[in-house]
Scaffold this motif. Structure first.
Motif: not given
Lengths: 380, 395
Positions: A6, A8, A39, A223-224, A226-227, A230, A346
C-alpha cells in the motif's frame, strides 16, 4: 501478487519553473518531513527501514546525485538505493523491496530541478549515442517531434485537437493547487504559439519545472497500522522498446501496450475502457495524451483522434491533475501521476475529485519518445 | 525481515577488462558479458524477463544509458529498472535483482553493470560528487591517504607499509590466475620495499602502486527463482541475504563504527554467523586500494587487534590460504566502476558454483561473501551459499 503493498502517505512540493530559493536537499526534506509526520514514523528498525530515491546525475550535475540527499532520507547507517529513471520506476522497485520480504516500510523520495541547467534539452541530447544520433542533434524534444508527426498521421490527430488538450489541461490545473502551469489559454493562443519541433508547438510542451515527491509504502500488515486510507498497488508493469527511432514503430505503442498488459493482468483489469475510474497520463507533449490513451486501451489503436473528438479525456477522467502538461519535471512525471491517483482514491483531490473513485491507473515514461513505459494500477 | 522465496544465481559473464576497449562501443562490450552469462546459465534471452542496469553516468556523459544499451542488453520487450548508487551500483543491482525475483514479480532477472572509464575522466567524475559549495574544492577523486596515516599510527610505519604492499602483491598473484583481469604485473614478493619506494605518492603513503586501476568492462549476473533453478536443473549460488548501509556525505569524526563493520554485524546476526573467518569460505571484497583492502578486512571480519595484518603476513588471504580474499585479483586489478561491485557478486557466485577456473579456491565453498563500496563510505554485503534457505525455518 500474493501479498499486497500500500501507499500510506504522499507529499508533493508545489511545482514551479524556478525554485531558485531551495536547493534539492531542501525540496526533498520538505516532502520527506511531511510524509514522516503523516505516518508518525522515524528512521530505523520497525520504522522507516529503507529508502528508494529517484534523481538523475546529469540534471543535478552531481556524480552519485543520491549522496547529496542521504541525510534527508534518513540513510544514516541505513539502506538507500537510487532509481535513475522516471519515478514510476521507483514505485516498481520499492514494491519489490516489500514483496520480497526484505523490508516492510519503505520511503520513496524523488526530485528534479530542471531549472538548474541552461537547457533540459542539453541533458536529454546526451541520451543519444555519440556515433549516429547525437551528431544529428537529437534530444527528447526533437525525438518527440518525429514521433508526433508519425502518430498524428496514423491516428488522425489535428493541430486543433492538440490545442484543446492544452486548454483542458490548464482548466484542471487551475483546480490543482500544486500545478505549475495554471493560467488559462485558448485554442487560438496554443495554435498561434511557435513550432519548436514540428508539429510540436511551444504550447504543447510541458513547462520547465522543479519539484519533489515523497511517499511511504508499506506491507499489508504495517499499512493498516500506519494509516486509515491505504491505497493498494494492485498492478505493475513496465517494458522497454529498442533504441534507434528508425527501428521502432513510432506511431504505435509497443512498450506501453506490453507494460499495460502486464499491469492489467496482475490487477485483473480485463476492460480498461470500463474498469478504470481515474486515468493519469504523463503527457510531456500534448500528442502523448492521445497516443498513451491508445496504449492504455482507453480506445483502439489508431483511434486517438476520434477519442479526443468524442470527449474521451472527460468521459474517462484523464488527467484531472492537469497532467504533466501542467508542469512536473522529467523523472517526476510518472510519480506525480501515481501521487494524483493516490489523492483521488483517498478522496483528497479537492475540486478535481472524481466522485467514488475505486480504481486508478498511472502511466510514466523514460527515455526518448517513450522508450521505457511504466504502468501502475491502484485501488482503495 | 524474511524472504518471500528463494533466489539463485545461475549464470555469470564478464567482458575482458582493460584500460582501453576501443574496439567495442558500450552496447557491444555489454553484449560480450550478456552472451557469456547466458551461455553459463544455458538459457537464451527469451528466458529473461527483466534487466536491471546501472553505472555512473557522469563518467561517460551518457544520460539514461540504459536506452542506448538496450542494443546490447537485449531489453526490448522486457521489463527493467535502472539503479545507480556510485561505486556500490553493482552490489545494488544484485540486491535489486534478488528483490525482484524474491518478490514474485519476475522469475528470471539479469543484472547488468557497466563502465567505460576510458571515455571520460575518472578522477574528475568522482570529484564531481562533492557538494559544489562545501566540498568540491577539497575532493581529489577517490584518492585519500587517511587510512594509510591511521594504520601507520596504529601499527607502526614499517609493519603497516609492509602489510599494505604484501596485500597488493597477493592481489597481483591472484590476478595472474584470472584471464579477465585488467592488470597483472607479476610483482615479486622479494622486491616489496623497492617497488613501494619507487612508486609515486598520490596522497601521503597512498602510492600509485596501492591504487586500483581505471578500467573498461561489463559484468552480467543472472538471478532465477527456485522453481526455475529446479526446472532447468542448475547449480545455483543461493542468495541468503543482503544488507545496504549508506550514510550522509558529511564526515562525522565521532563515529565509532564504519559502515563496513555495521553491515557485517547485521548480516552475520541475521544469518547466525558467529565466526565469519570459520564459517565463510571465500570473500570477494571491493578493495579500491591496498590500504583500504587491508583496513576493511578487519572491519568486515569484526576484528579489533592486528589479526587482519597477521592474516596478510601469514598468507591466510591467499587463494590457497585458510580465508581466501579476492581470488579474482580484486578491484586493484580491475575496476570498471559501475560493474565492479557486481563482479564481486559474480566472482563469489562462481566460487560457490565451482566455475571460477584457474582462480577457483582449492577447497569446498559452501558460503561466500561479496562486498560493494561507493558513495560517501557506503557498504553493501551479499551472502551466498551452496544451500538454499529453509524459508519456513527462517520465518
Amino acid at each position: 501478487m500474493g501479498k499486497r503493498v500500500a501507499i500510506c502517505a504522499v507529499a508533493q512540493t508545489k511545482y514551479e519553473s524556478n525554485k531558485w530559493q531551495q536547493r534539492m536537499q531542501g525540496l526533498v526534506w520538505e516532502v520527506v518531513k511531511d510524509v514522516k509526520e503523516q505516518v508518525g514514523l522515524g528512521f530505523g528498525p520497525r520504522e522507516i527501514e529503507s529508502s528508494v530515491t529517484c534523481s538523475d546525475d546529469l540534471f543535478d550535475a552531481r556524480t552519485i546525485s543520491d549522496n547529496a540527499i542521504t541525510d534527508v532520507v534518513g540513510a544514516h547507517f541505513q539502506g538507500e538505493e537510487k532509481v535513475a529513471a522516471d519515478g514510476s520506476q521507483a514505485v516498481y522497485y520499492a514494491v519489490s523491496q516489500i514483496l520480497s520480504g526484505h523490508h516492510d516500510v519503505v520511503l520513496l523520495a524523488g526530485h528534479c530541478k530542471e531549472s538548474q541547467g541552461a537547457s533540459r534539452n542539453q541533458v536529454t541530447h546526451l541520451a543519444f549515442d555519440p556515433f549516429f544520433t547525437r551528431p544529428i542533434g537529437l534530444d527528447y524534444l526533437a525525438a518527440a517531434g518525429l514521433q508526433a508527426r508519425a502518430y498524428m498521421a496514423a491516428s488522425g490527430v489535428t493541430d486543433e485537437q492538440l490545442a484543446d488538450v492544452v486548454v483542458r489541461s490548464r482548466q484542471w490545473a487551475a483546480k490543482n493547487p500544486l500545478a505549475n502551469a495554471q493560467d488559462a489559454v485558448t485554442r487560438e493562443d496554443v495554435m498561434a504559439s511557435p513550432m519548436v519541433a514540428d508539429p510540436i508547438r511551444e504550447g504543447h510542451v510541458y513547462p520547465v519545472s522543479d519539484g519533489a515527491i515523497a511517499m511511504i509504502l508499506a506491507s499489508e500488515e504495517r499499512a493498516q497500522e500506519l494509516c486509515d486510507n491505504p491505497v493498494w498497488i494492485t498492478g505493475l508493469g513496465n517494458c522497454y522498446d529498442t533504441f534507434y527511432l528508425g527501428e521502432r514503430e513510432l506511431e504505435g505503442n509497443f512498450s506501453l501496450s506490453k507494460a499495460a498488459e502486464r499491469a492489467y493482468k496482475m490487477a485483473g483489469v480485463t476492460d480498461p475502457k470500463a474498469e478504470l475510474d481515474v486515468v493519469e497520463i504523463a503527457d510531456q507533449y500534448a500528442y502523448q495524451q492521445a497516443q498513451v490513451a491508445e496504449g492504455l486501451g482507453l480506445c483502439g489503436a489508431g483511434e486517438g483522434g476520434a477519442w479526443l473528438e468524442a470527449g474521451g479525456p472527460d468521459a474517462q477522467n484523464v488527467n484531472r491533475s492537469g497532467g504533466m502538461l501542467a508542469g512536473n519535471p522529467l523523472l517526476m512525471g510518472g510519480l506525480a501521476r501515481v501521487a494524483e491517483c493516490v489523492l483521488q482514491l483517498q478522496g483528497e483531490a479537492g475540486d478535481r475529485q472524481v466522485a467514488g473513485a475505486k480504481r486508478a491507473v498511472a502511466q510514466g515514461s523514460t527515455g526518448p519518445a517513450g522508450q521505457l513505459q511504466t504502468v501502475v494500477v491502484l485501488e482503495n | 525481515m524474511s524472504k518471500n522465496r528463494n533466489v539463485g544465481i545461475i549464470g555469470c559473464g564478464m567482458s575482458k577488462f582493460s584500460s582501453h576497449r576501443e574496439e567495442v562501443n558500450q552496447p557491444e562490450m555489454i553484449f560480450e558479458a550478456v552472451e557469456e552469462a547466458l551461455a553459463d546459465a544455458g538459457i537464451t534471452m527469451d528466458d529473461v524477463e527483466c534487466i536491471v542496469h546501472g553505472n555512473m553516468e557522469l563518467f561517460e556523459m551518457v544520460h539514461q544509458p540504459d536506452m542506448w544499451h538496450a542494443l546490447g542488453t537485449g531489453t526490448r520487450g522486457k521489463s527493467g529498472v535502472r539503479l545507480t548508487t556510485g561505486g556500490t551500483t553493482g552490489a545494488t543491482l544484485a540486491c535489486a535483482a534478488d528483490n525482484l525475483v524474491a518478490s514474485g514479480l519476475h522469475d528470471v532477472v539479469m543484472a547488468v553493470g557497466f563502465e567505460k572509464l576510458q571515455e571520460g575522466h575518472t578522477t574528475g567524475g568522482i570529484s564531481n560528487m562533492a557538494d559544489p559549495l562545501w566540498g568540491r574544492k577539497l575532493q581529489a577523486g577517490a584518492l585519500t591517504g587517511t587510512t594509510a596515516l591511521q594504520m601507520i599510527d596504529k601499527f607502526g610505519e614499517e609493519r603497516a607499509k609492509a602489510c599494505a604492499m604484501k596485500h597488493r602483491v597477493i592481489m597481483d598473484e591472484h590476478a595472474a590466475l584470472n584471464e579477465k583481469a585488467h592488470r597483472c604485473f607479476n610483482l615479486e614478493r622479494s622486491f616489496i620495499t623497492e617497488m613501494m619506494d619507487a612508486s609515486p605518492q598520490l596522497v601521503g603513503e597512498l602510492r600509485m602502486i596501492h591504487m586500483c586501476s581505471q578500467s573498461d568492462g561489463a559484468c552480467v549476473v543472472i538471478f532465477a527463482s527456485e522453481a526455475k533453478v529446479e526446472e532447468w536443473k542448475k547449480k545455483a549460488a543461493w542468495v541468503h541475504d543482503h544488507e545496504t548501509v549508506h550514510r550522509e556525505e558529511s564526515i562525522i569524526f565521532t563515529e565509532e563504527k564504519t559502515t563496513h563493520r555495521v553491515s557485517a554485524e547485521r548480516i552475520y546476526a541475521r544469518n547466525g554467523i558467529t565466526n565469519p573467518r570459520e564459517e565463510i569460505d571465500v570473500f570477494e571484497m571491493y578493495d579500491p586500494s591496498s590500504w583500504w583492502g587491508l583496513h576493511w578486512l578487519g572491519e568486515f571480519l569484526l576484528l579489533d587487534g592486528d589479526e587482519h595484518l597477521q592474516m596478510v603476513e601469514n598468507d591466510e588471504i591467499c587463494i590457497n590460504g585458510k580465508f581466501p580474499v579476492n581470488p579474482s585479483g580484486g578491484v586493484v586489478a580491475s575496476n570498471p566502476i559501475g560493474a565492479t561491485a557486481l563482479v564481486r557478486v559474480a566472482e563469489a557466485a562462481m566460487q560457490v558454483r565451482g566455475t571460477a577456473g584457474k582462480h577457483q579456491v582449492p577447497k569446498p565453498v559452501h558460503k561466500a561473501l561479496a562486498s560493494g563500496f561507493g558513495g560517501t563510505m557506503w557498504s553493501t554485503l551479499m551472502l551466498l551459499s551452496d544451500e538454499k534457505l529453509n524459508l519456513e525455518e527462517a520465518s
